[in-house]
Design an enzyme around this catalytic site. Structure first.
Site, PDB file in Angstrom:
ATOM      1  N   ARG A 146       0.851  -1.189   0.000  1.00  0.00           N
ATOM      2  CA  ARG A 146       0.000   0.000   0.000  1.00  0.00           C
ATOM      3  C   ARG A 146       0.888   1.241   0.000  1.00  0.00           C
ATOM      4  O   ARG A 146       1.892   1.313   0.713  1.00  0.00           O
ATOM      5  CB  ARG A 146      -0.937   0.028   1.210  1.00  0.00           C
ATOM      6  CG  ARG A 146      -2.102  -0.972   1.148  1.00  0.00           C
ATOM      7  CD  ARG A 146      -3.086  -0.587   0.050  1.00  0.00           C
ATOM      8  NE  ARG A 146      -4.265  -1.451   0.008  1.00  0.00           N
ATOM      9  CZ  ARG A 146      -4.389  -2.521  -0.761  1.00  0.00           C
ATOM     10  NH1 ARG A 146      -3.372  -2.886  -1.532  1.00  0.00           N
ATOM     11  NH2 ARG A 146      -5.500  -3.236  -0.752  1.00  0.00           N
TER      12      ARG A 146
ATOM     13  N   GLU B 184      -3.240   7.573  -5.200  1.00  0.00           N
ATOM     14  CA  GLU B 184      -3.421   6.866  -6.460  1.00  0.00           C
ATOM     15  C   GLU B 184      -4.651   7.436  -7.154  1.00  0.00           C
ATOM     16  O   GLU B 184      -5.693   7.564  -6.517  1.00  0.00           O
ATOM     17  CB  GLU B 184      -3.606   5.362  -6.221  1.00  0.00           C
ATOM     18  CG  GLU B 184      -2.341   4.670  -5.745  1.00  0.00           C
ATOM     19  CD  GLU B 184      -2.507   3.159  -5.610  1.00  0.00           C
ATOM     20  OE1 GLU B 184      -3.589   2.639  -5.971  1.00  0.00           O
ATOM     21  OE2 GLU B 184      -1.580   2.501  -5.131  1.00  0.00           O
TER      22      GLU B 184
ATOM     23  N   HIS C 189      -0.396   0.089  -9.946  1.00  0.00           N
ATOM     24  CA  HIS C 189      -1.118  -0.857  -9.086  1.00  0.00           C
ATOM     25  C   HIS C 189      -1.683  -2.022  -9.912  1.00  0.00           C
ATOM     26  O   HIS C 189      -2.901  -2.250  -9.955  1.00  0.00           O
ATOM     27  CB  HIS C 189      -2.231  -0.141  -8.326  1.00  0.00           C
ATOM     28  CG  HIS C 189      -2.579  -0.843  -7.034  1.00  0.00           C
ATOM     29  ND1 HIS C 189      -3.062  -0.185  -5.927  1.00  0.00           N
ATOM     30  CD2 HIS C 189      -2.516  -2.149  -6.670  1.00  0.00           C
ATOM     31  CE1 HIS C 189      -3.283  -1.036  -4.939  1.00  0.00           C
ATOM     32  NE2 HIS C 189      -2.951  -2.246  -5.378  1.00  0.00           N
TER      33      HIS C 189
END
Length: 320
Positions: free
Chosen positions: A237, A266, A285
């Site tokens: 994360r 993000e 991601h």
């Protein structure tokens, strides 16, 4: 049961639910619904199939207290207030373990890309800088025999360690809340303190959940304790590292470079200075982004919803 999905989901999940007599509606616009929009929409549905979107806090969950289940199509669940959901009485499920191999593969990819400045060198081709050959310019570092440090040696970290050991004969050290005796036996992994992990790792890969204890843990003071030749990898994360500190640490030579599949926020801004550094490799991601893995994730999320609809035990209920 009527289910609302926050994205168009892999066919495996949708078909499985429809075969069980569940009505599935998918959000098809290329934007995330706001919490208010989603809460309003869900008043007409019995379950939420969450495949991406905005965070779900206590206020949102209170508005949606009628839901029989929230099924996350992800292993992580830091995007929902689990304690609030438990208080309100909404069961929440995830897909633990399913993305482990594909995420470990991305960490393995990033490690090599940073070591050889691969992303940067590709950009040089695009900007027509592939010209004169200089045998002393843009050299990378070897990984053979280097020490892999893993912060959070669970499923993903163990798979990465296995790959690194087999490919590059890398010794494995790790730091966990609890000892991983299975990995110690299989991989000869050595348990060390967090401080020793920082000091001894040539590659330090993060595979832990985002919690109040891990949030922002990798800051300037932490990077200062690492080797100047070390590589920092984060596929867990983005909130676990501080990006300003990471940029400064690389610029000042505190560490060699970094490979990230997660950022904070993000999506990352295209003008983020990290993207310009030669020893940085950043992906959007994509840890679980293979057709097989996403299909399995979709299917397990669907099985959780079917269990809720039929009064059966939920396969992967989040209990914490």
């Amino acid at each position: 049961m009527k289910v609302f999905a926050t994205r168009v989901i892999p066919a495996e999940g949708r078909i499985r639910m429809e075969q069980a007599g569940i009505q599935v509606t998918e959000w098809k616009e290329k934007r995330s619904l706001s919490p208010d929009e989603l809460a309003d929409t869900l008043q007409s549905y019995d379950a939420l199939y969450y495949a991406g979107g905005k965070a779900m806090n206590r206020e949102f969950l209170t508005k949606c207290s009628h839901l029989k289940i929230i099924a996350l199509m992800s292993a992580g669940y830091d995007n929902i207030d689990i304690l609030a959901a438990k208080d309100i009485g909404i069961p929440v499920t995830n897909v633990p373990g399913v993305p482990s191999k594909s995420t470990a593969d991305v960490a393995f990819l990033l490690m090599q890309s940073v070591a050889r400045k691969a992303f940067y060198m590709h950009k040089r081709i695009l900007s027509q800088e592939w010209g004169f050959s200089d045998p002393t310019a843009n050299l990378g570092i070897d990984l053979e025999g280097k020490t892999l440090g893993v912060w959070g040696l669970g499923n993903i970290g163990t798979i990465l360690a296995r790959r690194c050991q087999r490919a590059f004969d890398m010794p494995i050290i790790y730091n966990n809340r609890h000892r991983n005796t299975a990995a110690e036996k299989e991989l000869n992994a050595t348990y060390v303190t967090f401080e020793e992990l920082l000091q001894q790792s040539d590659v330090l890969s993060v595979h832990t959940a985002l919690t109040p204890e891990t949030k922002g843990r990798f800051n300037k003071d932490i990077f200062r304790q690492m080797k100047p030749t070390s590589i920092f990898i984060n596929t867990a994360r983005g909130g676990i590292h501080d990006e300003t500190s990471l940029y400064e640490a690389i610029q000042e030579g505190l560490i060699w470079g970094a490979g990230l599949d997660v950022t904070n926020p993000e999506p990352m801004s295209a003008d983020n200075p990290l993207l310009s550094l030669p020893t940085v490799a950043i992906l959007p991601h994509i840890g679980s982004a293979t057709s097989v893995t996403r299909g399995k994730m979709a299917l397990l999320a669907a099985e959780n919803i079917i269990a809720a609809a039929t009064g059966q035990p939920l396969p992967s209920l989040i209990k914490s």
